[in-house]
Write an enzyme that holds these catalytic residues in place. Structure first.
Site, PDB file in Angstrom:
ATOM      1  N   SER A  15       0.784  -1.351  -0.035  1.00 21.82           N
ATOM      2  CA  SER A  15      -0.020   0.055  -0.021  1.00 21.82           C
ATOM      3  C   SER A  15       0.773   1.266  -0.107  1.00 21.82           C
ATOM      4  CB  SER A  15      -0.770   0.074   1.234  1.00 21.82           C
ATOM      5  OG  SER A  15      -0.126   0.247   2.426  1.00 21.82           O
ATOM      6  N   ASP A 241      12.779   3.374   1.267  1.00 25.59           N
ATOM      7  CA  ASP A 241      11.899   3.297   2.341  1.00 25.59           C
ATOM      8  C   ASP A 241      12.636   3.059   3.659  1.00 25.59           C
ATOM      9  OD1 ASP A 241      11.990   0.674   1.881  1.00 25.59           O
ATOM     10  OD2 ASP A 241       9.938   0.578   1.298  1.00 25.59           O
ATOM     11  N   ASN A 300      18.329  -8.801   4.398  1.00 30.80           N
ATOM     12  CA  ASN A 300      16.883  -8.785   4.030  1.00 30.80           C
ATOM     13  C   ASN A 300      16.191 -10.235   4.347  1.00 30.80           C
ATOM     14  OD1 ASN A 300      16.054  -6.627   1.583  1.00 30.80           O
ATOM     15  ND2 ASN A 300      18.322  -7.143   1.578  1.00 30.80           N
ATOM     16  N   GLY A 410       5.345  -1.247  10.284  1.00 28.50           N
ATOM     17  CA  GLY A 410       3.969  -1.713  10.518  1.00 28.50           C
ATOM     18  C   GLY A 410       4.178  -2.973  11.117  1.00 28.50           C
TER      19      GLY A 410
END
Length: 494
Positions: A15, A241, A300, A410
């Site tokens: 999103s 980000d 990652n 999040g």
């Protein structure tokens, strides 16, 4: 301090958001103006991004901001996921569709490239975790396709830089996003011509790299007219980000590691210089660019993608919220089944629950059946993977003690994951803020225009502005026993 207002466009792989940030008296307040879906589109078997649709959503965010009564902004900045890019012709038009890093065109491509340049040499030049999703391998697949794309290409822009171009008409290449490409030499601080030559990528399509937090231009007259926003600086914030998120880690001192928790889990440390050694090569750590010319030494890890895809594959499970799935998981048997989150089949499967079941069958473990069992399996496995990476961090930088893990993003909303991380790693975990990426984006902009002086001041503002939650380790002996079992699974590999 006078009131300063900024817009952060924060686009993730699931999103995107338009966030209005208000900075006053050493605190920041944020307000979400709009939210929209960003997932890739399957276009005749190719996974591509609908960037023009995203651009419409960004402009809608500016219109909402103007309608809200804020027409004068001190800055606008865009951050997105890493590695992906657009190719433009000499008129600034797209050459082909912008592919997603999850597209299958890079399957098997790394082994072909290693015939051009050995894997270890590639790592030593870039310090970047070698993954098939990296920009280098995406571009190499184009060069190997036999289609003369590069004859048409005048510019390569990474995704956040492309939106900056659409807003301003200026083409730039920001440091943090460039560093994810595996084409940038982190020691020499420039594009690596040896890598580009080996891949058949013309250096002429790449732009000079500029520092994070550089004013890239000003909102064009057309955009101002369309949105109602008065001409404002558009700032090349930390376009990756994770780079923006790490700038907003509310830490003090140096004895901490971080996990930026979202679709991916990015786990690592901040360093004043790259760390490129035999150990970082062995463990496949990245040295990505950070604010203030720092290095983000990180790994990652396949993060909440595993849960997202389980919900997507089982439509009936999508009716359950993440909180409800967590409640179900808490009632399930601990450590019934565990997986290596980075098992290659989990990168982009047709059906995630089927692949997890196949993994458990292959490793002689009970197969998860219920949504709660799948959720518990994933969360426990992520916590165990975090412990493994934390141990690797201690090995690659042994002179620095680490006593705390900051989880931001999040994933901080999943309290079970935060507690399990503290338990598995036997370290205090501090969770928050949730919107760390947007906050970091905004405060880097604030530093660019001179109303914030340093990274330390950014982090002080974050601590003053958001409530954080601490998790202390529990049941450490139990997790120690399970960790040995987990390591054996990881050693099995693919």
């Amino acid at each position: 301090m006078s009131i300063k207002r900024f817009i952060a466009f924060d686009l993730g792989a699931e999103s995107g958001r338009t966030i209005l940030g208000t900075l006053e008296n050493g605190k920041i307040e944020i307000r979400e103006l709009n939210r929209f879906q960003t997932g890739y589109v399957d276009l005749n078997g190719a996974f591509v991004w609908n960037l023009i649709g995203f651009y419409d959503s960004l402009k809608e965010g500016l219109k909402i901001c103007a309608d809200y009564g804020v027409k004068i902004l001190d800055g606008i900045g865009v951050d997105t996921w890493g590695v992906d890019f657009v190719l433009l012709d000499s008129d600034g038009n797209l050459v082909g569709m912008p592919y997603s890093y999850r597209d299958k065109r890079t399957n098997g491509i790394m082994d072909s490239f290693f015939n051009e340049m050995p894997k270890k040499e590639l790592y030593q030049r870039t310090g970047i975790q070698v993954m098939q999703i990296n920009s280098l391998f995406q571009l190499y697949s184009i060069a190997k396709s036999g289609i003369p794309y590069f004859d048409l290409v005048h510019d390569l822009l990474f995704i956040p830089d492309y939106f900056t171009y659409l807003f301003t008409g200026n083409k730039v290449c920001e440091f943090s996003i460039a560093s994810t490409s595996q084409m940038y030499n982190s020691i020499n601080k420039k594009w690596d011509e040896s890598i580009l030559d080996a891949a058949g990528i013309p250096i002429s399509i790449l732009h000079k790299v500029i520092p994070s937090g550089t004013i890239a231009g000003y909102l064009s007259d057309n955009i101002c007219t369309e949105t109602g926003i008065i001409k404002a600086p558009v700032i090349a914030t930390a376009g990756h980000d994770t780079g923006s998120a790490i700038a907003a880690v509310p830490a003090e001192g140096t004895d901490w590691a971080y996990i930026s928790s979202g679709t991916w889990s990015l786990m690592g440390i901040e360093s004043e210089r790259p760390i490129i050694t035999d150990e970082t090569y062995k463990y496949n750590f990245s040295n990505e660019g950070g604010v203030g010319d720092t290095a983000r030494i990180l790994k990652n890890i396949m993060g909440l993608w595993l849960i997202q895809q389980c919900r997507k594959s089982r439509a009936k499970d999508c009716s359950y919220s993440y909180a409800e799935l967590t409640q179900m998981a808490q009632k399930e048997e601990p450590f019934r089944s565990i997986i290596d989150p980075d098992y290659s089949a989990f990168l982009n499967p047709d059906d995630m629950p089927v692949e997890i079941a196949n993994y458990c069958r292959k490793t002689n473990q009970p197969i998860p059946k219920t949504p709660g069992q799948f959720m518990r399996c994933i969360v426990e496995s992520l916590a165990l993977k975090y412990r493994m990476v934390m141990n690797q961090i201690k090995e690659i930088n042994p002179s620095q003690p680490y006593n705390k893990i900051h989880i931001i993003g999040g994933g901080t909303q999943n309290e079970m994951l935060s507690q399990f991380t503290a338990d598995a790693a036997n370290m205090e975990v501090v969770a928050g803020p949730i919107e760390s990426t947007a906050v970091g984006n905004i405060l880097i902009q604030a530093m660019a225009v001179g109303c914030v002086k340093s990274r330390d001041e950014i982090r002080e503002i974050v601590r003053n502005s958001f409530s954080l939650k601490s998790y202390k380790p529990q049941n450490v002996d139990v997790w120690n026993n399970v960790y040995s079992r987990f390591l054996k699974l990881v050693e099995l590999g693919d």
